[in-house]
Design a protein around this motif. Sequence first.
Motif, PDB file in Angstrom:
ATOM      1  N   TYR A   1       0.825  -1.206   0.000  1.00 10.82           N
ATOM      2  CA  TYR A   1       0.000   0.000   0.000  1.00 10.82           C
ATOM      3  C   TYR A   1       0.861   1.259   0.000  1.00 10.82           C
ATOM      4  O   TYR A   1       1.863   1.340   0.692  1.00 10.82           O
ATOM      5  N   ARG A   2       0.425   2.272  -0.745  1.00 10.20           N
ATOM      6  CA  ARG A   2       1.111   3.563  -0.799  1.00 10.20           C
ATOM      7  C   ARG A   2       0.567   4.523   0.256  1.00 10.20           C
ATOM      8  O   ARG A   2       1.293   5.317   0.839  1.00 10.20           O
ATOM      9  N   SER A   3      -0.754   4.446   0.479  1.00 12.92           N
ATOM     10  CA  SER A   3      -1.355   5.421   1.378  1.00 12.92           C
ATOM     11  C   SER A   3      -2.602   4.850   2.044  1.00 12.92           C
ATOM     12  O   SER A   3      -3.119   3.808   1.644  1.00 12.92           O
ATOM     13  N   ALA A   4      -3.057   5.559   3.073  1.00 13.68           N
ATOM     14  CA  ALA A   4      -4.269   5.175   3.790  1.00 13.68           C
ATOM     15  C   ALA A   4      -5.009   6.435   4.212  1.00 13.68           C
ATOM     16  O   ALA A   4      -4.391   7.478   4.455  1.00 13.68           O
ATOM     17  N   GLN A   5      -6.323   6.299   4.277  1.00 15.90           N
ATOM     18  CA  GLN A   5      -7.167   7.384   4.772  1.00 15.90           C
ATOM     19  C   GLN A   5      -8.070   6.816   5.848  1.00 15.90           C
ATOM     20  O   GLN A   5      -8.610   5.715   5.704  1.00 15.90           O
ATOM     21  N   TYR A   6      -8.225   7.563   6.942  1.00 18.83           N
ATOM     22  CA  TYR A   6      -9.008   7.107   8.080  1.00 18.83           C
ATOM     23  C   TYR A   6     -10.074   8.148   8.433  1.00 18.83           C
ATOM     24  O   TYR A   6      -9.796   9.349   8.425  1.00 18.83           O
ATOM     25  N   SER A   7     -11.261   7.686   8.758  1.00 16.07           N
ATOM     26  CA  SER A   7     -12.292   8.493   9.416  1.00 16.07           C
ATOM     27  C   SER A   7     -12.324   7.987  10.842  1.00 16.07           C
ATOM     28  O   SER A   7     -12.572   6.797  11.086  1.00 16.07           O
ATOM     29  N   ILE A   8     -12.041   8.885  11.800  1.00 17.04           N
ATOM     30  CA  ILE A   8     -11.864   8.451  13.187  1.00 17.04           C
ATOM     31  C   ILE A   8     -12.763   9.265  14.118  1.00 17.04           C
ATOM     32  O   ILE A   8     -12.671  10.492  14.165  1.00 17.04           O
ATOM     33  N   SER A   9     -13.606   8.560  14.850  1.00 17.80           N
ATOM     34  CA  SER A   9     -14.463   9.168  15.862  1.00 17.80           C
ATOM     35  C   SER A   9     -13.934   8.739  17.223  1.00 17.80           C
ATOM     36  O   SER A   9     -13.705   7.554  17.459  1.00 17.80           O
ATOM     37  N   SER A  10     -13.729   9.706  18.107  1.00 15.08           N
ATOM     38  CA  SER A  10     -13.242   9.373  19.449  1.00 15.08           C
ATOM     39  C   SER A  10     -14.004  10.193  20.481  1.00 15.08           C
ATOM     40  O   SER A  10     -14.477  11.294  20.200  1.00 15.08           O
ATOM     41  N   SER A  11     -14.105   9.623  21.681  1.00 13.21           N
ATOM     42  CA  SER A  11     -14.812  10.331  22.754  1.00 13.21           C
ATOM     43  C   SER A  11     -14.299   9.868  24.112  1.00 13.21           C
ATOM     44  O   SER A  11     -13.748   8.784  24.250  1.00 13.21           O
ATOM     45  N   ASN A  12     -14.472  10.757  25.082  1.00 10.01           N
ATOM     46  CA  ASN A  12     -14.210  10.438  26.477  1.00 10.01           C
ATOM     47  C   ASN A  12     -15.347  11.044  27.294  1.00 10.01           C
ATOM     48  O   ASN A  12     -16.344  11.507  26.722  1.00 10.01           O
ATOM     49  N   ALA A  13     -15.239  11.076  28.599  1.00 13.03           N
ATOM     50  CA  ALA A  13     -16.334  11.560  29.441  1.00 13.03           C
ATOM     51  C   ALA A  13     -16.658  13.035  29.206  1.00 13.03           C
ATOM     52  O   ALA A  13     -17.794  13.467  29.416  1.00 13.03           O
ATOM     53  N   ALA A  14     -15.680  13.818  28.712  1.00 18.38           N
ATOM     54  CA  ALA A  14     -15.885  15.262  28.588  1.00 18.38           C
ATOM     55  C   ALA A  14     -16.081  15.750  27.151  1.00 18.38           C
ATOM     56  O   ALA A  14     -16.767  16.747  26.929  1.00 18.38           O
ATOM     57  N   ASP A  15     -15.468  15.091  26.159  1.00 16.36           N
ATOM     58  CA  ASP A  15     -15.466  15.615  24.798  1.00 16.36           C
ATOM     59  C   ASP A  15     -15.589  14.508  23.755  1.00 16.36           C
ATOM     60  O   ASP A  15     -15.318  13.339  24.032  1.00 16.36           O
TER      61      ASP A  15
END
Length: 108
Positions: free
Chosen positions: A31-45
């Motif tokens: 692979y030459r490249s990668a694209q990510y859609s990333i959702s993250s969360s914690n108790a505050a944000d």
Amino acid sequence: LTVTGVQTCALPILAVGTANVLIDSWDSTIYRSAQYSISSSNAADSQFAEVRIVQNAGIAVINSGPVLNTGANTVTFYANVTGNTVKLLANGTVAGNQVRIKRTYFIL
């Protein structure tokens, strides 16, 4: 899902604390490249980011943006290459982040 030269899939939910955590890795000879859609969360944000990595000759370049958040970013992203393996790492701004990822690889 694989389309000519492109492979897309969702990864399991990951826990990210305040130390670097390996989020994903891939073979730089395929692979030459990668694209990510990333959702993250914690108790505050909560945060949503588009992260892109391109590699060549043992060098990985990463870009994350746009990044949307409800107050503060929850994780920061890094990339490196070790041998023939490109790595995406994440580091939480606080402990207790849950990260959900959809990735797309682009073949050489």
